[in-house]
Scaffold this motif. Sequence first.
Motif, PDB file in Angstrom:
ATOM      1  N   ILE A  96      35.874  55.602  46.548  1.00  0.00           N
ATOM      2  CA  ILE A  96      34.978  55.490  47.855  1.00  0.00           C
ATOM      3  C   ILE A  96      35.079  54.164  48.224  1.00  0.00           C
ATOM      4  CG2 ILE A  96      32.896  56.049  49.139  1.00  0.00           C
ATOM      5  CD1 ILE A  96      32.626  58.344  47.166  1.00  0.00           C
ATOM      6  N   ALA A  97      34.697  53.106  47.646  1.00  0.00           N
ATOM      7  CA  ALA A  97      34.849  51.940  47.802  1.00  0.00           C
ATOM      8  C   ALA A  97      36.093  51.429  48.267  1.00  0.00           C
ATOM      9  CB  ALA A  97      34.264  51.018  46.731  1.00  0.00           C
ATOM     10  N   TYR A  98      37.273  51.789  47.458  1.00  0.00           N
ATOM     11  CA  TYR A  98      38.823  51.686  48.080  1.00  0.00           C
ATOM     12  C   TYR A  98      38.816  52.186  49.451  1.00  0.00           C
ATOM     13  CZ  TYR A  98      43.707  51.044  47.451  1.00  0.00           C
ATOM     14  OH  TYR A  98      44.979  50.930  47.604  1.00  0.00           O
ATOM     15  N   ALA A 135      45.049  44.621  40.143  1.00  0.00           N
ATOM     16  CA  ALA A 135      44.726  45.356  39.227  1.00  0.00           C
ATOM     17  C   ALA A 135      43.923  44.891  38.135  1.00  0.00           C
ATOM     18  CB  ALA A 135      45.880  46.239  38.629  1.00  0.00           C
ATOM     19  N   LEU A 136      44.140  43.830  37.553  1.00  0.00           N
ATOM     20  CA  LEU A 136      43.471  42.864  36.452  1.00  0.00           C
ATOM     21  C   LEU A 136      42.103  42.715  36.810  1.00  0.00           C
ATOM     22  CD1 LEU A 136      43.296  41.575  33.797  1.00  0.00           C
ATOM     23  CD2 LEU A 136      44.447  39.444  35.023  1.00  0.00           C
ATOM     24  N   LEU A 137      41.769  42.381  38.209  1.00  0.00           N
ATOM     25  CA  LEU A 137      40.619  42.131  38.502  1.00  0.00           C
ATOM     26  C   LEU A 137      39.572  43.404  38.620  1.00  0.00           C
ATOM     27  CD1 LEU A 137      41.018  39.862  41.597  1.00  0.00           C
ATOM     28  CD2 LEU A 137      40.032  39.165  39.451  1.00  0.00           C
ATOM     29  N   VAL A 160      45.805  46.342  47.435  1.00  0.00           N
ATOM     30  CA  VAL A 160      46.210  46.301  45.968  1.00  0.00           C
ATOM     31  C   VAL A 160      46.825  47.770  45.946  1.00  0.00           C
ATOM     32  CG1 VAL A 160      45.380  46.585  43.707  1.00  0.00           C
ATOM     33  CG2 VAL A 160      44.388  44.831  45.285  1.00  0.00           C
ATOM     34  N   PRO A 161      47.959  47.980  45.326  1.00  0.00           N
ATOM     35  CA  PRO A 161      48.555  49.254  45.200  1.00  0.00           C
ATOM     36  C   PRO A 161      47.547  50.434  44.635  1.00  0.00           C
ATOM     37  CG  PRO A 161      50.210  47.695  44.618  1.00  0.00           C
ATOM     38  CD  PRO A 161      48.745  46.795  44.835  1.00  0.00           C
ATOM     39  N   PHE A 162      47.579  51.863  45.302  1.00  0.00           N
ATOM     40  CA  PHE A 162      46.586  52.635  44.764  1.00  0.00           C
ATOM     41  C   PHE A 162      46.780  53.041  43.508  1.00  0.00           C
ATOM     42  CE2 PHE A 162      45.298  57.121  44.137  1.00  0.00           C
ATOM     43  CZ  PHE A 162      44.001  56.828  44.396  1.00  0.00           C
ATOM     44  N   LEU A 163      48.002  53.123  42.702  1.00  0.00           N
ATOM     45  CA  LEU A 163      48.193  53.796  41.301  1.00  0.00           C
ATOM     46  C   LEU A 163      47.744  52.661  40.639  1.00  0.00           C
ATOM     47  CD1 LEU A 163      51.364  55.855  41.673  1.00  0.00           C
ATOM     48  CD2 LEU A 163      49.040  56.580  41.418  1.00  0.00           C
ATOM     49  N   PRO A 164      48.204  51.559  40.669  1.00  0.00           N
ATOM     50  CA  PRO A 164      47.637  50.636  39.691  1.00  0.00           C
ATOM     51  C   PRO A 164      46.160  50.304  39.577  1.00  0.00           C
ATOM     52  CG  PRO A 164      49.712  49.475  40.667  1.00  0.00           C
ATOM     53  CD  PRO A 164      49.220  51.198  41.228  1.00  0.00           C
ATOM     54  N   PHE A 165      45.645  50.474  40.956  1.00  0.00           N
ATOM     55  CA  PHE A 165      44.147  50.340  41.060  1.00  0.00           C
ATOM     56  C   PHE A 165      43.530  51.406  40.307  1.00  0.00           C
ATOM     57  CE2 PHE A 165      40.560  52.278  43.414  1.00  0.00           C
ATOM     58  CZ  PHE A 165      39.643  51.142  43.528  1.00  0.00           C
ATOM     59  N   LEU A 166      43.972  52.540  40.521  1.00  0.00           N
ATOM     60  CA  LEU A 166      43.371  53.917  39.918  1.00  0.00           C
ATOM     61  C   LEU A 166      43.518  53.762  38.595  1.00  0.00           C
ATOM     62  CD1 LEU A 166      42.045  56.659  40.215  1.00  0.00           C
ATOM     63  CD2 LEU A 166      44.363  57.573  40.405  1.00  0.00           C
TER      64      LEU A 166
END
Length: 207
Positions: A96-98, A135-137, A160-166
């Motif tokens: 939700i925050a993303y 993604a590291l963050l 930030v790309p969604f899949l690495p983020f998820l």
Amino acid sequence: MTTALDPTTPALPTEHRDASAPGRLRRGLVALLARLHRWAESGHAGSAVCTWNALQGSVVPGPSEALFLPLGLADPKRAPHLALMAAIGATAGGLIAYAIGVYAFDSIGMPLVSLLGVSPERWASMEGLFLRRGALLVLLSTMSPLSTKLVCIGGGAFGVPFLPFLGALAVGRAARFAVIGLIVRFAGDRLIARLERKLGRPIERVR
């Protein structure tokens, strides 16, 4: 390949409690927690924990373990289940925050960022850090004092790309609550007994 953060980049904010926060926000948070506690006591502990972590991970300030820890200590055998529900809720909150960062940053995201003590200038200076290590963050924020809520908003706002983020969010949240859940499961009874010895009374009688 190193994962160390560049010391020249701006420091990320941590989730903190501002002693000068408006009284209405504090009263509202207390009322929300009280309502969720009543919900848990009526037999919906897992749902209450999941709901709190979804809210905390997206828009509501407060510690992520505010509901999970007391309910887990009250019934250590249920701690793994509550940890799972907390991880699911916290992951949903991060998503939700993303989405706020992507679709509603000006109307919702920036006011939240300001509420948590980050100026617009400081926020803008973090863009390069997110682009290089997004993604590291996210992963680090789930297991450190870094504010996961702010990092997830930043992940959306700065692209930030969604899949690495998820992946980073789900792994980090699952690991955090799994560790806490196992500690509560196997050490919860001893922790409660030790606390009761210090208090000199059963925990149920503490008001």
